[in-house]
Write a protein that holds these residues in place. Sequence first.
Motif, PDB file in Angstrom:
ATOM      1  N   THR A 272      43.028  53.208  64.786  1.00  0.00           N
ATOM      2  CA  THR A 272      43.571  51.900  64.452  1.00  0.00           C
ATOM      3  C   THR A 272      43.619  51.705  62.938  1.00  0.00           C
ATOM      4  OG1 THR A 272      42.725  50.938  66.506  1.00  0.00           O
ATOM      5  CG2 THR A 272      43.269  49.413  64.722  1.00  0.00           C
ATOM      6  N   ALA A 273      44.734  51.177  62.470  1.00  0.00           N
ATOM      7  CA  ALA A 273      44.883  50.798  61.067  1.00  0.00           C
ATOM      8  C   ALA A 273      44.776  49.285  60.952  1.00  0.00           C
ATOM      9  CB  ALA A 273      46.239  51.265  60.534  1.00  0.00           C
ATOM     10  N   THR A 274      44.098  48.823  59.897  1.00  0.00           N
ATOM     11  CA  THR A 274      43.928  47.385  59.669  1.00  0.00           C
ATOM     12  C   THR A 274      44.519  47.009  58.322  1.00  0.00           C
ATOM     13  OG1 THR A 274      41.891  47.352  60.973  1.00  0.00           O
ATOM     14  CG2 THR A 274      42.267  45.503  59.456  1.00  0.00           C
ATOM     15  N   ILE A 275      45.417  45.997  58.333  1.00  0.00           N
ATOM     16  CA  ILE A 275      46.034  45.509  57.099  1.00  0.00           C
ATOM     17  C   ILE A 275      45.862  43.996  57.045  1.00  0.00           C
ATOM     18  CG2 ILE A 275      48.152  45.338  55.744  1.00  0.00           C
ATOM     19  CD1 ILE A 275      49.156  47.858  57.148  1.00  0.00           C
ATOM     20  N   ILE A 276      45.307  43.505  55.942  1.00  0.00           N
ATOM     21  CA  ILE A 276      45.067  42.066  55.762  1.00  0.00           C
ATOM     22  C   ILE A 276      46.039  41.557  54.702  1.00  0.00           C
ATOM     23  CG2 ILE A 276      43.364  40.309  55.140  1.00  0.00           C
ATOM     24  CD1 ILE A 276      41.238  42.559  55.807  1.00  0.00           C
ATOM     25  N   ARG A 277      46.883  40.617  55.111  1.00  0.00           N
ATOM     26  CA  ARG A 277      47.859  40.038  54.179  1.00  0.00           C
ATOM     27  C   ARG A 277      47.380  38.656  53.738  1.00  0.00           C
ATOM     28  NH1 ARG A 277      54.148  38.454  55.649  1.00  0.00           N
ATOM     29  NH2 ARG A 277      54.778  37.796  53.542  1.00  0.00           N
ATOM     30  N   GLU A 278      47.267  38.492  52.412  1.00  0.00           N
ATOM     31  CA  GLU A 278      46.788  37.229  51.876  1.00  0.00           C
ATOM     32  C   GLU A 278      47.819  36.119  52.046  1.00  0.00           C
ATOM     33  OE1 GLU A 278      45.969  38.335  47.856  1.00  0.00           O
ATOM     34  OE2 GLU A 278      43.857  38.863  48.293  1.00  0.00           O
ATOM     35  N   GLN A 279      47.308  34.889  52.167  1.00  0.00           N
ATOM     36  CA  GLN A 279      48.186  33.720  52.254  1.00  0.00           C
ATOM     37  C   GLN A 279      48.814  33.453  50.876  1.00  0.00           C
ATOM     38  OE1 GLN A 279      48.980  31.919  54.906  1.00  0.00           O
ATOM     39  NE2 GLN A 279      47.571  32.912  56.365  1.00  0.00           N
ATOM     40  N   PRO A 280      50.017  32.859  50.862  1.00  0.00           N
ATOM     41  CA  PRO A 280      50.613  32.492  49.571  1.00  0.00           C
ATOM     42  C   PRO A 280      49.707  31.513  48.847  1.00  0.00           C
ATOM     43  CG  PRO A 280      52.205  32.288  51.359  1.00  0.00           C
ATOM     44  CD  PRO A 280      50.871  32.494  51.999  1.00  0.00           C
ATOM     45  N   GLY A 281      49.591  31.633  47.580  1.00  0.00           N
ATOM     46  CA  GLY A 281      48.749  30.728  46.818  1.00  0.00           C
ATOM     47  C   GLY A 281      49.266  30.582  45.412  1.00  0.00           C
ATOM     48  N   GLY A 282      48.675  29.621  44.621  1.00  0.00           N
ATOM     49  CA  GLY A 282      49.084  29.400  43.252  1.00  0.00           C
ATOM     50  C   GLY A 282      48.397  30.361  42.318  1.00  0.00           C
ATOM     51  N   ALA A 283      48.544  30.098  41.037  1.00  0.00           N
ATOM     52  CA  ALA A 283      47.946  30.943  40.025  1.00  0.00           C
ATOM     53  C   ALA A 283      46.431  30.805  40.058  1.00  0.00           C
ATOM     54  CB  ALA A 283      48.486  30.562  38.654  1.00  0.00           C
ATOM     55  N   THR A 284      45.747  31.812  39.597  1.00  0.00           N
ATOM     56  CA  THR A 284      44.290  31.813  39.541  1.00  0.00           C
ATOM     57  C   THR A 284      43.830  31.161  38.243  1.00  0.00           C
ATOM     58  OG1 THR A 284      44.253  33.878  40.795  1.00  0.00           O
ATOM     59  CG2 THR A 284      42.251  33.292  39.572  1.00  0.00           C
ATOM     60  N   PRO A 285      42.890  30.221  38.298  1.00  0.00           N
ATOM     61  CA  PRO A 285      42.404  29.564  37.068  1.00  0.00           C
ATOM     62  C   PRO A 285      41.765  30.575  36.122  1.00  0.00           C
ATOM     63  CG  PRO A 285      41.734  28.332  39.025  1.00  0.00           C
ATOM     64  CD  PRO A 285      42.267  29.638  39.508  1.00  0.00           C
ATOM     65  N   ILE A 286      41.843  30.281  34.795  1.00  0.00           N
ATOM     66  CA  ILE A 286      41.217  31.112  33.773  1.00  0.00           C
ATOM     67  C   ILE A 286      40.455  30.200  32.819  1.00  0.00           C
ATOM     68  CG2 ILE A 286      42.969  32.933  33.902  1.00  0.00           C
ATOM     69  CD1 ILE A 286      44.241  31.774  31.366  1.00  0.00           C
ATOM     70  N   ASN A 287      39.541  30.790  32.037  1.00  0.00           N
ATOM     71  CA  ASN A 287      38.811  29.985  31.052  1.00  0.00           C
ATOM     72  C   ASN A 287      38.715  30.675  29.698  1.00  0.00           C
ATOM     73  OD1 ASN A 287      36.916  31.955  31.542  1.00  0.00           O
ATOM     74  ND2 ASN A 287      35.557  30.607  32.737  1.00  0.00           N
ATOM     75  N   THR A 288      39.507  31.751  29.525  1.00  0.00           N
ATOM     76  CA  THR A 288      39.534  32.462  28.241  1.00  0.00           C
ATOM     77  C   THR A 288      40.976  32.776  27.870  1.00  0.00           C
ATOM     78  OG1 THR A 288      39.369  34.640  29.290  1.00  0.00           O
ATOM     79  CG2 THR A 288      37.286  33.544  28.709  1.00  0.00           C
ATOM     80  N   ILE A 289      41.156  33.226  26.645  1.00  0.00           N
ATOM     81  CA  ILE A 289      42.467  33.714  26.211  1.00  0.00           C
ATOM     82  C   ILE A 289      42.711  35.077  26.841  1.00  0.00           C
ATOM     83  CG2 ILE A 289      43.821  34.457  24.219  1.00  0.00           C
ATOM     84  CD1 ILE A 289      42.169  32.492  22.519  1.00  0.00           C
ATOM     85  N   VAL A 290      43.906  35.285  27.404  1.00  0.00           N
ATOM     86  CA  VAL A 290      44.260  36.577  28.001  1.00  0.00           C
ATOM     87  C   VAL A 290      44.498  37.568  26.864  1.00  0.00           C
ATOM     88  CG1 VAL A 290      45.903  37.823  29.445  1.00  0.00           C
ATOM     89  CG2 VAL A 290      45.261  35.462  30.014  1.00  0.00           C
ATOM     90  N   LYS A 291      43.687  38.634  26.815  1.00  0.00           N
ATOM     91  CA  LYS A 291      43.723  39.563  25.683  1.00  0.00           C
ATOM     92  C   LYS A 291      45.107  40.166  25.473  1.00  0.00           C
ATOM     93  CE  LYS A 291      41.641  43.775  23.802  1.00  0.00           C
ATOM     94  NZ  LYS A 291      41.612  43.237  22.434  1.00  0.00           N
ATOM     95  N   SER A 292      45.736  40.605  26.572  1.00  0.00           N
ATOM     96  CA  SER A 292      47.028  41.278  26.432  1.00  0.00           C
ATOM     97  C   SER A 292      48.112  40.350  25.925  1.00  0.00           C
ATOM     98  CB  SER A 292      47.455  41.878  27.778  1.00  0.00           C
ATOM     99  OG  SER A 292      47.593  40.855  28.749  1.00  0.00           O
ATOM    100  N   SER A 293      47.853  39.039  25.955  1.00  0.00           N
ATOM    101  CA  SER A 293      48.887  38.086  25.529  1.00  0.00           C
ATOM    102  C   SER A 293      48.817  37.760  24.043  1.00  0.00           C
ATOM    103  CB  SER A 293      48.758  36.785  26.327  1.00  0.00           C
ATOM    104  OG  SER A 293      47.594  36.053  25.905  1.00  0.00           O
ATOM    105  N   ALA A 294      47.739  38.179  23.365  1.00  0.00           N
ATOM    106  CA  ALA A 294      47.546  37.836  21.956  1.00  0.00           C
ATOM    107  C   ALA A 294      48.571  38.570  21.101  1.00  0.00           C
ATOM    108  CB  ALA A 294      46.124  38.174  21.525  1.00  0.00           C
ATOM    109  N   TYR A 295      49.478  37.814  20.507  1.00  0.00           N
ATOM    110  CA  TYR A 295      50.586  38.394  19.729  1.00  0.00           C
ATOM    111  C   TYR A 295      50.162  38.528  18.267  1.00  0.00           C
ATOM    112  CZ  TYR A 295      55.413  39.129  18.213  1.00  0.00           C
ATOM    113  OH  TYR A 295      56.575  39.659  17.697  1.00  0.00           O
ATOM    114  N   PRO A 296      50.489  39.672  17.618  1.00  0.00           N
ATOM    115  CA  PRO A 296      51.311  40.779  18.090  1.00  0.00           C
ATOM    116  C   PRO A 296      50.475  41.877  18.752  1.00  0.00           C
ATOM    117  CG  PRO A 296      50.904  41.043  15.757  1.00  0.00           C
ATOM    118  CD  PRO A 296      50.229  39.757  16.153  1.00  0.00           C
ATOM    119  N   ALA A 297      51.069  42.532  19.757  1.00  0.00           N
ATOM    120  CA  ALA A 297      50.399  43.650  20.411  1.00  0.00           C
ATOM    121  C   ALA A 297      50.624  44.947  19.653  1.00  0.00           C
ATOM    122  CB  ALA A 297      50.908  43.787  21.843  1.00  0.00           C
ATOM    123  N   ASN A 298      51.634  44.962  18.758  1.00  0.00           N
ATOM    124  CA  ASN A 298      51.996  46.149  17.997  1.00  0.00           C
ATOM    125  C   ASN A 298      52.135  45.768  16.521  1.00  0.00           C
ATOM    126  OD1 ASN A 298      52.528  48.009  20.352  1.00  0.00           O
ATOM    127  ND2 ASN A 298      53.987  46.358  20.813  1.00  0.00           N
TER     128      ASN A 298
END
Length: 941
Positions: free
Chosen positions: A458-484
């Motif tokens: 038997t194979a088991t697959i769990i599909r998550e329910q649709p939901g909104g964005a996940t809350p954050i409390n810090t600056i997203v590192k990859s978003s800090a401009y400039p990356a290059n």
Amino acid sequence: MNKRNVRPMKHRSLLAALQTLLLSLAVIIATAATTFAVSRLISEKLEIKTYPQGIPAAAEELRALSVRTKNNIDFPSSPNLPAKELKEELDELALFAHTYGYNAIFFEAVPECDAFYHSSVLPSSAYWTGSQGAFTFFDPLNYLTDITKEYGIQVYAVIDPFSVAESGLSDKSPAAKNPEWVTDGFLNPEEPGVQKLVGKVVDELTSNYDIAGVVLSEVDNSTYQTIEHYSESVAKVAAHAHDAIQHKDVQRLGIVVNSGSILSAKENLAELPVRKGDVDFIVAASSGEAGSDTFFSELSAWKELCASQSSDTRAIRFYSLHSADDDQAFSHQIDDSLYLEREAGASGAVISHYTSLDTTERTAAYSLAATFAQVRSSAVPDLSYSRTFSIARPEQALTVDSSWETYFITGTSDPDKPLYYNGTEVERTGENGLWGVLVRVSYGTNTYTFEQDGVSNTATIIREQPGGATPINTIVKSSAYPANPEAVLYGQSLKLSCTAPSGGTVTATVAGMTQALTQVSQAQNGLPATYQASLDLSSVAVPGQVKNVGAVTYQLNYAGMNNSQQSSGEVYVAGEGAVPVAKMKTFVVPVNQNAADDGLYATILKQGCADYILENVGSYYRLSFGGYVLKNAVELSEGVVTAENTVSVMSMSAAEKGERLVLSGTSRPAFTGTLTDDTLTVTLYHIAGFENMNTARLESQLCDSIESSIDEESGNVTLTFHLKETTELNGWDVQFQGNDMMIYLRQKPKLQTDSPKPLSNVSVVIDPGHGGSDPGAAGIPYHEGPWEKTLNLANAYALQSRLEALGATVTLTQEDETMTLNDRMELTQAQDADVFISCHHNALSETVDGNNAAGIEVFYYNDQSKDFADQIGAGLSELTGRKLRFTEQSWYRVTMMTACPSVLVESGFLCNPSEYEKIASDFAMQQYANAVADAVIKLFQ
């Protein structure tokens, strides 16, 4: 009687006798001299060569070349040739057999109840002497057995036991002496005298010549099939032949028959001689194509027959018979057959015939020579996979996000037993039990049960329910401009941007200056939001210079907590009069025509090439020559910067594979280039000092002339190479040694058609895709079978073996090591490769039904690679039977080299069960190698 007259009469008698004797001696001497002269004229054996006596040792695998004498098909080229020409033709024949990998020659010694050797039983053949029974001192069979000893080549005498010449029979012919033996123009196989005649012929052949054996041929001619008890007659002929062989420890008897007879109602002419122990080997041609059911059935039946009469002291061998010609060489029917026959235990092959191989092109000759010479790499990885029932993917309970509506479950099974899903049998289109089923995935937990032979999984697959964005409390590192590295042009401001929790306060600090950012996207507090601002840095700029002011530090205050994040890229500010310079930082850097990843490129620059930045466009810089380069592909410098290259010396130098125009300068300029059939045009940007150069003085072996023009305003220089009519370029390149720039014109190598190694002056780089820590795509068995990187490497090893057997110098980029694309391209340049081939396999997402994905795709970028890609696609499809989806111009990095034709081959879909089965086998690797190697040959024809 008067006594006085007696003595004079005696003297006169003695004198007369003496005169007669002297005259006779003169005649004898004259006759001897004439005979010697005639002998020299006929034999022309001016230099006697001695060879070691005995028969060359048998090779483990027979590779025999058939030489037909009937109708002068192979030898001699015409009847009644002088001995000197006969020897020359036999010398060429023996050298050809040796050069192209043969260890035996099947020489037709008895074509039509006549002989190609000095026989006391049969007259000489008219195809040899011009008329049957004519005398000659030269013995072709004796000469052939002598000269082939130099090469260790065995000679077998082929006998056609029943054919008779249609006209011009010699009085010495057994057919003329015994006309009652002849029926409907051939010797009657039922006639005891005919059967014994074959024994006499075999006796003198095996007694007087160093032959390895005798072969009975043409016995399956349809003319004889109406004879009652024909197979018994053939068996009696074989018995007489066997009994007549003089050295049974080293001389063997064989028979050539129609392979299809072993499965049909037709008499199998080899069976009785085999069962009676009278023949040592069978030669037969399959009536089915290589790999067909008929092919395997016949092969299995012959193997069984031979094994049934073999013992520890005597083995009955089976050799396959194949007819070769140039027109069919690239179909590889013979190569495929030889591979499968070897796998099934066949002991060798006979290739028919000499002149069909010794052609002007010699395509079939060198193709077969490569097949003989190929050696399977000991490093070839294990390609096996499980054939027991299991679910391979997902291998454990899997959680997916809400976007996954379907999933392609794959696995292995016992191919001989049915497999069920929810009580319905799963269709398996392959032969080895691999399977895949696309299932619907609902929200929540889903289970899927498969069953075989009473076992359930038997194979088991769990599909998550649709939901909104996940809350954050810090600056997203990859978003800090400039990356290059970020160039701020004179008079412009620095863009500031990051992602942080909505409702927070964000500031940015750089060069000692702080700027508050504004939230520009709406979101609930705590959810991700974009903050932006711009900052004027003109106050820190230095006139005439570019200044590095460091990275940007972003500060967040949210819900009473502080958080900071620094940008990955540093900021370079241009002062008044300064223009930032972008320098390429990797071995090759594609430069786009637009500020978009759309596959439209202006040029491919090399590491260290520099140009001015005129515009900052998102993630791209627009360069002064008009192209757009990704910011992450370049380095920026500070201080007084320039992209100008001052040249001081220009020269033309010969290279092993072409020639180079060398410009000694102070930096590496940006460049663009275009190659047509008769012209190469290269433009160099921001060049100083070229007004002192004169291209008319350059001496080129490949060009009629080299023109130059200078744009005085920009300093750009355009060089136009007008190729000679006889020049055919394989590619071109711009290369650097320090700041010396070389424009490399690479000449197309020539195919060596007069050699078994036609690619002897060709260098090939094979790139097994992925490798090391990058496994590539998973196959149907997942961890129970090879992944893409393993199959790519197996293809590469097979192709290497084939190309090296054809004479090419081959380099693999890696053998299961982690390697960047740029490293692979740099290695290709270092090897001065004539061809680059990247081996890959395809796959689709797990959300797609892999059963519907199949076929071959070949990608190229430069026009010079298009024909090569087309040849690979067509050949691979023809040899494997897999459909060709397309050959397509695309922008895979490794195909962007201009120095040589470069392609990426996706040879099939690993997510398709039946296609995976066809791919993951040694035989499939051979087919891949043959198809791609053929394309290399055709590229240089």
